[in-house]
Design a protein around this motif. Structure first.
Motif, short mmCIF file in Angstrom:
data_model
loop_
_atom_site.label_atom_id
_atom_site.label_comp_id
_atom_site.label_asym_id
_atom_site.label_seq_id
_atom_site.Cartn_x
_atom_site.Cartn_y
_atom_site.Cartn_z
N SER A 8 -12.65 1.93 -33.88
CA SER A 8 -13.09 2.31 -32.52
C SER A 8 -12.46 1.46 -31.43
O SER A 8 -12.63 1.77 -30.24
N LEU A 9 -11.76 0.39 -31.77
CA LEU A 9 -11.20 -0.51 -30.77
C LEU A 9 -10.38 0.19 -29.69
O LEU A 9 -10.54 -0.10 -28.49
N PRO A 10 -9.47 1.12 -30.05
CA PRO A 10 -8.65 1.76 -28.99
C PRO A 10 -9.46 2.55 -27.98
O PRO A 10 -8.99 2.76 -26.85
N VAL A 19 -15.88 -7.81 -26.94
CA VAL A 19 -17.14 -7.94 -27.68
C VAL A 19 -16.95 -7.48 -29.13
O VAL A 19 -17.39 -8.16 -30.07
N ALA A 20 -16.28 -6.35 -29.31
CA ALA A 20 -16.05 -5.81 -30.65
C ALA A 20 -15.19 -6.77 -31.49
O ALA A 20 -15.44 -6.96 -32.69
N GLU A 21 -14.20 -7.36 -30.85
CA GLU A 21 -13.35 -8.32 -31.57
C GLU A 21 -14.12 -9.57 -31.97
O GLU A 21 -13.85 -10.17 -33.01
N LEU A 22 -15.11 -9.93 -31.14
CA LEU A 22 -15.98 -11.06 -31.48
C LEU A 22 -16.80 -10.74 -32.73
O LEU A 22 -17.01 -11.62 -33.58
N VAL A 23 -17.23 -9.51 -32.85
CA VAL A 23 -17.96 -9.08 -34.05
C VAL A 23 -17.07 -9.21 -35.27
O VAL A 23 -17.48 -9.76 -36.31
N LEU A 24 -15.85 -8.72 -35.17
CA LEU A 24 -14.94 -8.72 -36.32
C LEU A 24 -14.54 -10.13 -36.74
O LEU A 24 -14.29 -10.37 -37.92
N CYS A 53 -22.28 -1.97 -27.75
CA CYS A 53 -23.04 -1.50 -28.91
C CYS A 53 -23.31 -0.01 -28.81
O CYS A 53 -23.21 0.73 -29.81
N ARG A 54 -23.63 0.46 -27.61
CA ARG A 54 -23.89 1.89 -27.43
C ARG A 54 -22.60 2.71 -27.55
O ARG A 54 -22.62 3.83 -28.08
N SER A 55 -21.49 2.16 -27.08
CA SER A 55 -20.21 2.85 -27.22
C SER A 55 -19.81 3.02 -28.68
O SER A 55 -19.11 3.97 -29.04
N LEU A 56 -20.29 2.10 -29.51
CA LEU A 56 -19.99 2.17 -30.95
C LEU A 56 -20.95 3.10 -31.69
O LEU A 56 -20.85 3.26 -32.90
N ALA A 93 -22.50 11.89 -39.74
CA ALA A 93 -21.21 12.59 -39.80
C ALA A 93 -20.13 11.76 -39.11
O ALA A 93 -19.02 11.59 -39.64
N PHE A 94 -20.47 11.22 -37.93
CA PHE A 94 -19.51 10.37 -37.22
C PHE A 94 -19.15 9.14 -38.05
O PHE A 94 -18.00 8.71 -38.10
N LYS A 95 -20.14 8.56 -38.72
CA LYS A 95 -19.90 7.36 -39.51
C LYS A 95 -18.98 7.65 -40.69
O LYS A 95 -18.06 6.87 -40.98
#
Length: 282
Positions: A8-10, A19-24, A53-56, A93-95
């Motif tokens: 989902s990063l792009p 934020v997402a990179e901090l999670v990874l 978080c909501r965007s993910l 389904a998205f997951k």
């Protein structure tokens, strides 16, 4: 879940991506830190952390942390690692789609072109010399072996697929030089497949395995096509692993089809050149 975040990063904004990179970077630590500390480390505002978080696809930071903790701590293995009991059908389904895309992209990055080229050459050599290409698999991998047979058969190849261990051993014993044993296995540890591979090699056939790296099958075949993934073969129902196996079969079949087509066109091109040469000097 981590694969989904990476995929989902792009689609995230620059701030949300931090934020997402901090999670990874450290999922366990992220799940424990308060929102103020997370915002400070990612150099974003606290609302941005929640918005990420909501965007993910999660309800908010608390929901995200609960799912993340379950993933990191290797929670209950349902059909898919990132799927939760509370997920609605559209959400799951998205997951499933996101995990599949992430797995295919991961395979693309680690693709071993040399091994694929060698495998296609072995298949083409078998076809050129009228030899056999037998496909072996057990359980879910047996379905992939049948798919390989269907694709190769349509190309005019002498091919059979065997899902029974006894038939695999008997088939391998009938192979010879320039024949190919195409062996598909999720774990690379199935005893019947290992026996068939050993017998095929003893008979002089080329053995090609589609399986996990460093597995016994990978280490005991002539050509290994790595099919690595995050699924646990002893617990998870095969999903992304099966798709990777089918993808590799598609690559092999396409490569073989191109070589067969090129070989058939070559005599025609030679005739055309000869005719043009004759006209030029007549």
């Amino acid at each position: 879940m981590l694969e989904r975040i990476h995929a989902s990063l792009p689609s995230l904004s620059a701030a949300e991506r931090r934020v997402a990179e901090l999670v990874l970077q450290d999922p366990q630590r992220f799940a424990l830190l308060p929102v103020s500390a997370l915002a400070e480390q990612a150099r974003v505002s606290k609302p941005t952390v929640v918005r990420c978080c909501r965007s993910l696809g999660f309800k908010g930071l608390i929901d995200f942390k609960l799912k993340l903790a379950g993933t990191v701590n290797d929670g209950v293995p349902y059909i898919h690692r990132s799927v939760d009991e509370s997920d609605a059908v559209p959400e799951l389904a998205f997951k499933v789609i996101d995990n599949t895309i992430a797995a295919l992209l991961a395979y693309r990055k680690s693709l071993a072109g040399v091994a694929l080229e060698q495998a296609v050459q072995a298949l083409h050599r078998a076809h050129q010399r009228g030899r056999r290409i037998d496909c072996y698999g057990v359980g879910n991998s047996g379905i992939v072996a049948q798919d390989a047979q269907h694709k190769l058969f349509r190309l005019g190849v002498h091919t059979l697929s065997h899902c029974d261990g006894h038939l695999q051993v008997m088939s391998a014993a009938l192979l010879g030089p320039d024949d190919v044993a195409l062996i598909i296995s999720n774990s690379g540890r199935t005893r019947d497949l290992l026996d068939a591979a050993q017998i095929a090699r003893q008979r002089g056939a080329t053995t090609v395995s589609i399986t996990a790296s460093d597995s016994p099958l990978a280490l005991n075949t002539d050509i290994h096509l790595a099919a690595d993934h995050s699924e646990r073969f002893e617990q998870d129902i095969p999903m992304t692993s099966r798709l990777i196996h089918l993808l590799i079969i598609d690559i092999l079949a396409t490569g073989l089809a191109l070589r067969i087509g090129s070989a058939r066109l070559q005599p025609m091109l030679m005739d055309i050149k000869a005719q043009l040469h004759a006209k030029r000097y007549n």
